[in-house]
Scaffold this motif. Sequence first.
Motif, PDB file in Angstrom:
ATOM      1  N   ARG A  25      92.454 -17.752  74.643  1.00 35.92           N
ATOM      2  CA  ARG A  25      92.341 -16.851  73.224  1.00 35.92           C
ATOM      3  C   ARG A  25      92.228 -17.014  72.231  1.00 35.92           C
ATOM      4  O   ARG A  25      93.340 -18.300  72.639  1.00 35.92           O
ATOM      5  N   ARG A  73      87.839 -14.344  95.300  1.00 29.68           N
ATOM      6  CA  ARG A  73      87.729 -14.851  93.916  1.00 29.68           C
ATOM      7  C   ARG A  73      86.024 -14.720  92.945  1.00 29.68           C
ATOM      8  O   ARG A  73      85.539 -15.363  93.327  1.00 29.68           O
ATOM      9  N   LEU A 124      88.854  -1.835  83.876  1.00 34.74           N
ATOM     10  CA  LEU A 124      89.141  -2.880  83.399  1.00 34.74           C
ATOM     11  C   LEU A 124      88.992  -2.673  81.893  1.00 34.74           C
ATOM     12  O   LEU A 124      87.416  -3.852  81.714  1.00 34.74           O
ATOM     13  N   ALA A 182      90.734 -11.511  77.974  1.00 31.52           N
ATOM     14  CA  ALA A 182      92.017 -12.602  77.412  1.00 31.52           C
ATOM     15  C   ALA A 182      92.788 -13.270  79.281  1.00 31.52           C
ATOM     16  O   ALA A 182      92.819 -14.076  79.121  1.00 31.52           O
ATOM     17  N   ALA A 183      91.830 -12.300  80.172  1.00 30.58           N
ATOM     18  CA  ALA A 183      92.196 -12.628  82.047  1.00 30.58           C
ATOM     19  C   ALA A 183      91.528 -14.286  81.866  1.00 30.58           C
ATOM     20  O   ALA A 183      91.582 -15.011  82.711  1.00 30.58           O
ATOM     21  N   ALA A 184      90.018 -14.201  81.588  1.00 33.35           N
ATOM     22  CA  ALA A 184      89.429 -15.233  81.931  1.00 33.35           C
ATOM     23  C   ALA A 184      89.061 -16.019  81.100  1.00 33.35           C
ATOM     24  O   ALA A 184      88.671 -17.108  81.328  1.00 33.35           O
ATOM     25  N   ASP A 204      91.387  -6.775  77.954  1.00 36.05           N
ATOM     26  CA  ASP A 204      92.536  -7.087  78.656  1.00 36.05           C
ATOM     27  C   ASP A 204      91.451  -8.015  80.081  1.00 36.05           C
ATOM     28  O   ASP A 204      91.684  -9.115  79.850  1.00 36.05           O
ATOM     29  N   ALA A 205      90.015  -7.897  79.827  1.00 40.40           N
ATOM     30  CA  ALA A 205      89.173  -8.657  81.290  1.00 40.40           C
ATOM     31  C   ALA A 205      89.281 -10.067  80.708  1.00 40.40           C
ATOM     32  O   ALA A 205      88.627 -11.296  81.014  1.00 40.40           O
ATOM     33  N   PRO A 263      89.498 -15.021  86.775  1.00 39.66           N
ATOM     34  CA  PRO A 263      90.895 -14.886  87.315  1.00 39.66           C
ATOM     35  C   PRO A 263      90.120 -13.898  88.636  1.00 39.66           C
ATOM     36  O   PRO A 263      91.436 -12.868  88.586  1.00 39.66           O
ATOM     37  N   TYR A 264      89.439 -12.938  88.729  1.00 42.69           N
ATOM     38  CA  TYR A 264      89.361 -11.994  88.976  1.00 42.69           C
ATOM     39  C   TYR A 264      89.431 -11.438  90.973  1.00 42.69           C
ATOM     40  O   TYR A 264      88.047 -12.257  91.175  1.00 42.69           O
TER      41      TYR A 264
END
Length: 301
Positions: free
Chosen positions: A246, A212, A234, A241-243, A238-239, A215-216
């Motif tokens: 926001r 990991r 990606l 927002a995941a990490a 999106d990248a 978040p990836y």
Amino acid sequence: MSTSTARAKRTPPPSGLIIVDKPAGWTSHDVVAKLRGIAGTRKVGHAGTLDPMATGVLVVGVEKATRLLGHLALTEKGYDATIRLGESTNTDDAEGETVATASAAGVDEADLRKGVAALTGPIMQTPPQVSAIKVNGERAYKRARAGEEVALVARPVTVSEFEITAIRRHGDLVDVDASVSCSSGTYIRALARDLGAALGVGGHLTALRRTRVGPYALPAARTLERLAAECVILPMADAVAAAFPRRDVTAEEAASIAHGGRLPALGLGQGPIGVFAPDGTLVALAEERGGISRSLAVFVP
């Protein structure tokens, strides 16, 4: 049409991240070079180097997403590791030369778990001699490989998880499988070295798989063979927002921060914070300090 004209008119790939499952024996730079050909652009970089011996998650940025990489490299990472007790090497891993041996047959599980516990939490860690740390402007590994003893300074890191998952005994040697979650800058090789030293038998890393980066995680990672068949990127929005936290802003606020303006802080943390326009477009990465939110990197024209 000439070849140079065709190249000039080639449409660049979308900006975003490629989550790679790095193979053993490849440097992180090797992976970047391969993906430049697959993605069709020179604008490719990676976040957080993996040693050639290691496999697993390598986050690669394409086009504008290369500007995210320095921020992503600072996120927490997860690893599955195998530590061999009873042998020390000059690189603290299996790629080096054995420099000392001692029987680990007498190391019992209680002592082993006590040693692991002492290396969990906030600790001071001295990087391996063979590392990319700069000493007086030169990489430590260059000095070490030239036979020089490099004086490296211990630095604070955080090992939030160091869990033993298996113990295997082979005569005088003991192999310990472990799951590790840690802050950026933590060397798993150094954990292996320090565990062996604390137990009085020496130790080094024999296998490492990164599971990991922030978040990836591995389920999202693709091998180079799969990426050659289908280059999955990606999208940047999106990248981010995941990490990162926001923040959605109005059109007027988006225009302001895109031009260097500042907004009132919302208490989302120092950052980075992803700032998004009403249509979901990623505008910028921002930080909050002193009650003000200001941009770290702007991504809209």
